[in-house]
Design a protein around this motif. Sequence first.
Motif, PDB file in Angstrom:
ATOM      1  N   PRO A  22       6.589 -12.315 -11.507  1.00  0.00           N
ATOM      2  CA  PRO A  22       5.444 -11.286 -11.054  1.00  0.00           C
ATOM      3  C   PRO A  22       5.845  -9.653 -11.843  1.00  0.00           C
ATOM      4  N   HIS A  23       6.754  -9.671 -12.550  1.00  0.00           N
ATOM      5  CA  HIS A  23       7.270  -8.350 -13.041  1.00  0.00           C
ATOM      6  C   HIS A  23       6.554  -7.989 -14.231  1.00  0.00           C
ATOM      7  N   CYS A  24       4.939  -8.105 -14.422  1.00  0.00           N
ATOM      8  CA  CYS A  24       4.191  -7.894 -15.724  1.00  0.00           C
ATOM      9  C   CYS A  24       4.109  -6.379 -15.699  1.00  0.00           C
ATOM     10  N   PRO A  35      11.142  -5.216  -3.384  1.00  0.00           N
ATOM     11  CA  PRO A  35      10.007  -6.201  -2.880  1.00  0.00           C
ATOM     12  C   PRO A  35      10.104  -7.744  -2.438  1.00  0.00           C
ATOM     13  N   HIS A  36      11.035  -8.428  -3.166  1.00  0.00           N
ATOM     14  CA  HIS A  36      11.320  -9.380  -2.987  1.00  0.00           C
ATOM     15  C   HIS A  36      11.819 -10.053  -1.525  1.00  0.00           C
ATOM     16  N   ILE A  37      12.495  -9.079  -1.033  1.00  0.00           N
ATOM     17  CA  ILE A  37      13.083  -9.438   0.381  1.00  0.00           C
ATOM     18  C   ILE A  37      12.799  -8.260   1.266  1.00  0.00           C
ATOM     19  N   SER A  91      20.614  -7.206 -13.909  1.00  0.00           N
ATOM     20  CA  SER A  91      21.095  -8.088 -12.653  1.00  0.00           C
ATOM     21  C   SER A  91      20.268  -8.978 -12.184  1.00  0.00           C
ATOM     22  N   HIS A  92      18.875  -8.854 -12.235  1.00  0.00           N
ATOM     23  CA  HIS A  92      17.888  -9.934 -11.864  1.00  0.00           C
ATOM     24  C   HIS A  92      16.735  -9.669 -12.949  1.00  0.00           C
ATOM     25  N   ASP A  93      16.043 -11.032 -13.042  1.00  0.00           N
ATOM     26  CA  ASP A  93      15.399 -11.165 -14.312  1.00  0.00           C
ATOM     27  C   ASP A  93      13.759 -10.575 -14.104  1.00  0.00           C
ATOM     28  N   ALA A  94      13.964  -9.306 -14.312  1.00  0.00           N
ATOM     29  CA  ALA A  94      12.693  -8.159 -14.081  1.00  0.00           C
ATOM     30  C   ALA A  94      12.273  -8.114 -15.388  1.00  0.00           C
ATOM     31  N   PHE A  95      12.800  -8.209 -16.571  1.00  0.00           N
ATOM     32  CA  PHE A  95      12.359  -7.504 -17.714  1.00  0.00           C
ATOM     33  C   PHE A  95      11.956  -8.475 -18.921  1.00  0.00           C
ATOM     34  N   SER A 128      14.072  -1.299 -11.605  1.00  0.00           N
ATOM     35  CA  SER A 128      13.041  -2.573 -12.003  1.00  0.00           C
ATOM     36  C   SER A 128      12.354  -2.813 -11.092  1.00  0.00           C
ATOM     37  N   ASP A 129      12.240  -2.943  -9.769  1.00  0.00           N
ATOM     38  CA  ASP A 129      11.147  -3.130  -9.037  1.00  0.00           C
ATOM     39  C   ASP A 129      10.666  -2.125  -7.919  1.00  0.00           C
ATOM     40  N   SER A 130      11.108  -0.766  -8.119  1.00  0.00           N
ATOM     41  CA  SER A 130      10.820   0.343  -7.384  1.00  0.00           C
ATOM     42  C   SER A 130      10.973   1.576  -8.273  1.00  0.00           C
ATOM     43  N   GLY A 166      17.534 -15.208 -11.339  1.00  0.00           N
ATOM     44  CA  GLY A 166      16.366 -15.443 -11.886  1.00  0.00           C
ATOM     45  C   GLY A 166      15.205 -14.172 -11.431  1.00  0.00           C
ATOM     46  N   ILE A 167      14.020 -14.667 -11.409  1.00  0.00           N
ATOM     47  CA  ILE A 167      13.001 -13.358 -11.152  1.00  0.00           C
ATOM     48  C   ILE A 167      12.985 -13.144  -9.500  1.00  0.00           C
ATOM     49  N   SER A 168      13.739 -13.732  -8.834  1.00  0.00           N
ATOM     50  CA  SER A 168      13.782 -13.193  -7.247  1.00  0.00           C
ATOM     51  C   SER A 168      14.882 -12.833  -6.824  1.00  0.00           C
TER      52      SER A 168
HETATM   53 ZN   LIG Z   1      12.288  -8.547  -9.235  1.00  0.00          ZN
END
Ligand SMILES: [Zn+2]
Length: 314
Positions: free
Chosen positions: A141-143, A75-77, A207-211, A285-287, A227-229
Amino acid sequence: MYSCYERPTNERPRLGGGCWCSVGLIIAMIACPGSAYGQNRLKVVGTTTMITDLARQIAGDDADVSGIMRPGEDPHIYEVRPRDVQLIAGADLLLANGLHLESTLGHVITNNTEGATVVLLAETPRITPLQSEKLHGAPDPHCWFNVTYFRVFAERTRDALVKIDPNHADGYRQRATSYLAELDELHNWVRQEISRVPREQRVMVTSHDAFQYFGEAYDIDVFAVIGISTEQQPKPRDLTRLASIVRERHVKALFIETSVSQTLNTIVTKIAKTTGAKIGGTLYSDSLGPPDSPAGTYIGMVRENVKTVVRALQ
Ligand SMILES: [Zn+2]
């Protein structure tokens, strides 16, 4: 005459740092074309795969739910497709995460949702955003990884559906009640599973700060390469620091992710090699995963992640 949606003043939409102020704080409509009041069913559009799944769980057969992002997409990119504009423009209800997650979709939503209901599910006083250390205090945003926060997403989705489409309110409420019970059960299950890992071994490196919300809710220390993105680039000093943490905390396993770049996952693999840790598995993570896979729903995704984490860190 009725109002399709009144956006509360504390829910000013902001995606991707853009400004939606031209949309106005209160959108009152005389008619809702394409909604359940007309011949067609209500059209609901979700941005991320988690949100689209949630919308389907609660809407059932009473509304048409479409998703913008596909499984595995970041979602970030996210690269906006031509069909997204059409989809968004046809929505009666647009459900997004907010907190700048869908940065590339921000202007498309702003420019194509006049008269529709737009709900940024994470932007509510009921959710306290964590601040990103690596991104100058920007809201994380990863709530959705705190299941009790996803519960808030579910309640807000139910409330929006009931308000826009009261003819089907009973169905929306019934499905929401049973889904909320499933989320409560999931939350308890996650707590129980994580408690099987001794506290000192509860360190996740990803890998990225989603957790971070996951770590906060279930008592796990979380570290990430960036980080988060996923727009961010890894910095050499961050990698050195991460390797030190892995050694000092005797971290057994690091985790790669499904929706980030191969480059980022390769860095995680390298840190694992240099520190003697292993790769504990792949996290969603984001999907979500593909529709027919065990991680094809939000609940399935959380379960798969927790199984992977517990197996690797125990
Ligand atoms: Zn993310």
